[in-house]
Design a protein around this motif. Structure first.
Motif, mmCIF file in Angstrom:
data_model
loop_
_atom_site.group_PDB
_atom_site.id
_atom_site.type_symbol
_atom_site.label_atom_id
_atom_site.label_comp_id
_atom_site.label_asym_id
_atom_site.label_seq_id
_atom_site.Cartn_x
_atom_site.Cartn_y
_atom_site.Cartn_z
ATOM 1 N N VAL A 121 0.835 -1.247 0.699
ATOM 2 C CA VAL A 121 -0.144 0.473 -0.104
ATOM 3 C C VAL A 121 0.971 1.200 -0.159
ATOM 4 C CG1 VAL A 121 -1.814 0.911 0.957
ATOM 5 C CG2 VAL A 121 -1.832 -1.258 1.318
ATOM 6 N N GLN A 146 -5.483 13.689 2.843
ATOM 7 C CA GLN A 146 -4.221 13.727 3.705
ATOM 8 C C GLN A 146 -4.230 15.055 2.680
ATOM 9 O OE1 GLN A 146 0.089 12.041 3.782
ATOM 10 N NE2 GLN A 146 -1.223 11.017 4.799
ATOM 11 N N ILE A 177 -2.979 1.889 5.316
ATOM 12 C CA ILE A 177 -2.328 1.327 5.137
ATOM 13 C C ILE A 177 -2.816 -0.159 5.720
ATOM 14 C CG2 ILE A 177 0.011 0.531 5.807
ATOM 15 C CD1 ILE A 177 1.508 3.005 5.693
ATOM 16 N N VAL A 185 4.955 -0.970 2.543
ATOM 17 C CA VAL A 185 4.863 0.299 2.344
ATOM 18 C C VAL A 185 6.217 0.816 1.546
ATOM 19 C CG1 VAL A 185 3.730 3.212 2.431
ATOM 20 C CG2 VAL A 185 3.755 0.385 4.186
HETATM 21 N N1 TRP Z 1 2.282 10.977 3.399
HETATM 22 C C1 TRP Z 1 2.189 10.132 2.265
HETATM 23 C C2 TRP Z 1 2.677 11.827 1.336
HETATM 24 O O1 TRP Z 1 3.330 12.597 1.333
HETATM 25 C C3 TRP Z 1 0.920 9.959 1.022
HETATM 26 C C4 TRP Z 1 -0.041 8.489 1.770
HETATM 27 C C5 TRP Z 1 -0.790 8.978 2.405
HETATM 28 C C6 TRP Z 1 0.628 7.415 2.484
HETATM 29 N N2 TRP Z 1 -1.323 7.755 3.312
HETATM 30 C C7 TRP Z 1 -0.186 6.854 2.365
HETATM 31 C C8 TRP Z 1 1.722 6.801 1.285
HETATM 32 C C9 TRP Z 1 -0.349 5.273 2.965
HETATM 33 C C10 TRP Z 1 1.567 5.683 1.775
HETATM 34 C C11 TRP Z 1 1.340 4.715 2.221
HETATM 35 O O2 TRP Z 1 3.228 11.361 -0.339
#
Ligand code: TRP
Length: 335
Positions: free
Chosen positions: A7, A45, A141, A149
């Motif tokens: 994921v 996000q 995830i 990941v």
């Molecule tokens: N935080 C990641 C980024 O800024 C994006 C993201 C959101 C992500 N959910 C995730 C990455 C789950 C891996 C798994 O690019």
């Protein structure tokens, strides 16, 4: 043997550049054959630091998926889906929020750095949503049973926090989740056209996967070269020249050798060197541009990919939540 579940995902906040391409997209294209790969478009996000700009997030969802498909991510092998359309993630995030302290979130190095960078948006006081996004990412995830990941170093503290949440959950409610592991990209970060260690939109030093031939040429003609080389027959130092650096990404080994030798000997002009690089970069990115053109003319393909991917991911998430609710004694009715 069944394939391990990946994921991963990106925030839809801008176009992807060659740093993303060499840093993560090539890996994803490779890994989709050996793994059961899920990629989420992290719109929820993205809103944590763009809540005042929903247009931007919305427009970039489509752009991101076009970038994915044009680089070779194959929706037959990789499930691409929209984070906000999996409400189970939000539900799981609420359950997880009991297992995380505020001080632990404040100590998360990635979150800490980002808060410091976002003073303009947050002022002196950060939102609950932003501070808590690692919890929601743990939801992303685990709701899909992610085992691996693939991500960059900046994501390490987030995955570590996810692992902690999983351990805490399992110790209280019983073994429901596996602890996911980060797969750190071995590819090094691509520097910007200006020589900056990081290529980024806000730095204005990026070549985008979607750049036109004219844009590519214009950008490469402005790339930083050895500042001590003024005349064409001055001896150059290719180690501090961005043009030579990008030749290594886009040109053949033989060409790179020639560039290096001729530059050091003062037998190659920077303008000529840049023109050759621009031509090679244009060729390298051509298939991606063509695929993009096709997808832009067929928006129904993007919609279908997202619709089907999201339906598949949602089913998985529903299954996980049945187990979660049973473990947490929230399974009230017998069906
Ligand atoms: N935080 C990641 C980024 O800024 C994006 C993201 C959101 C992500 N959910 C995730 C990455 C789950 C891996 C798994 O690019």
């Amino acid at each position: 043997m069944s394939k391990k579940r990946i994921v991963t995902g990106d925030r839809p906040t801008g176009k992807l550049h060659i740093g993303h391409y060499f840093g993560s997209l090539v890996n994803r294209v490779k890994m989709q054959d050996e793994y059961d790969q899920y990629i989420l478009v992290a719109d929820v996000q993205a809103l944590t630091d763009n809540f005042n700009n929903p247009e931007k997030v919305r427009n970039n969802v489509k752009e991101l998926v076009i970038d994915y498909l044009s680089c070779g991510i194959d929706p037959e092998k990789t499930c691409i889906y929209i984070q906000s359309m999996i409400p189970e993630t939000a539900e799981l995030t609420v359950f997880y929020s009991n297992l995380v302290t505020i001080s632990r979130l404040q100590r998360n190095p990635t979150v800490k750095t980002e808060i410091a960078q976002k003073k303009e948006l947050f002022g002196e006081s950060v939102t609950y949503g932003f501070l808590g996004y690692p919890v929601s990412q743990a939801g992303d995830i685990t709701v899909l049973g992610g085992e691996i990941v693939p991500a960059g170093e900046d994501q390490e503290p987030l995955i570590e926090q996810c692992r902690e949440i999983v351990r805490k959950f399992n110790s209280i409610y019983g073994e429901v989740f596996k602890e996911p592991e980060i797969y750190l990209s071995q590819n090094k970060r691509i520097k910007g056209l200006d020589g900056n260690e990081k290529m980024g939109k806000s730095l204005g030093n990026a070549i985008y996967i979607s750049d036109s031939e004219e844009e590519i040429t214009k950008k490469i003609m402005s790339a930083v070269t050895d500042p001590n080389r003024i005349k064409k027959d001055d001896k150059g130092n290719p180690d501090i020249c961005m043009v030579s650096y990008y030749h290594k990404l886009f040109s053949s080994e033989q060409e790179c050798k020639t560039v290096c030798e001729e530059c050091k000997a003062g037998k190659r002009g920077c303008v000529q060197c840049k023109k050759e690089l621009a031509a090679n970069t244009i060729e390298f990115l051509r298939p991606m541009r063509e695929k993009r053109e096709y997808l832009e003319a067929h928006p129904e393909i993007i919609e279908k990919v997202l619709r089907e991917g999201t339906a598949k991911a949602k089913k998985e998430a529903e299954e996980t939540m049945k187990k979660v609710k049973k473990a947490m004694k929230l399974d009230y009715f017998c069906d």
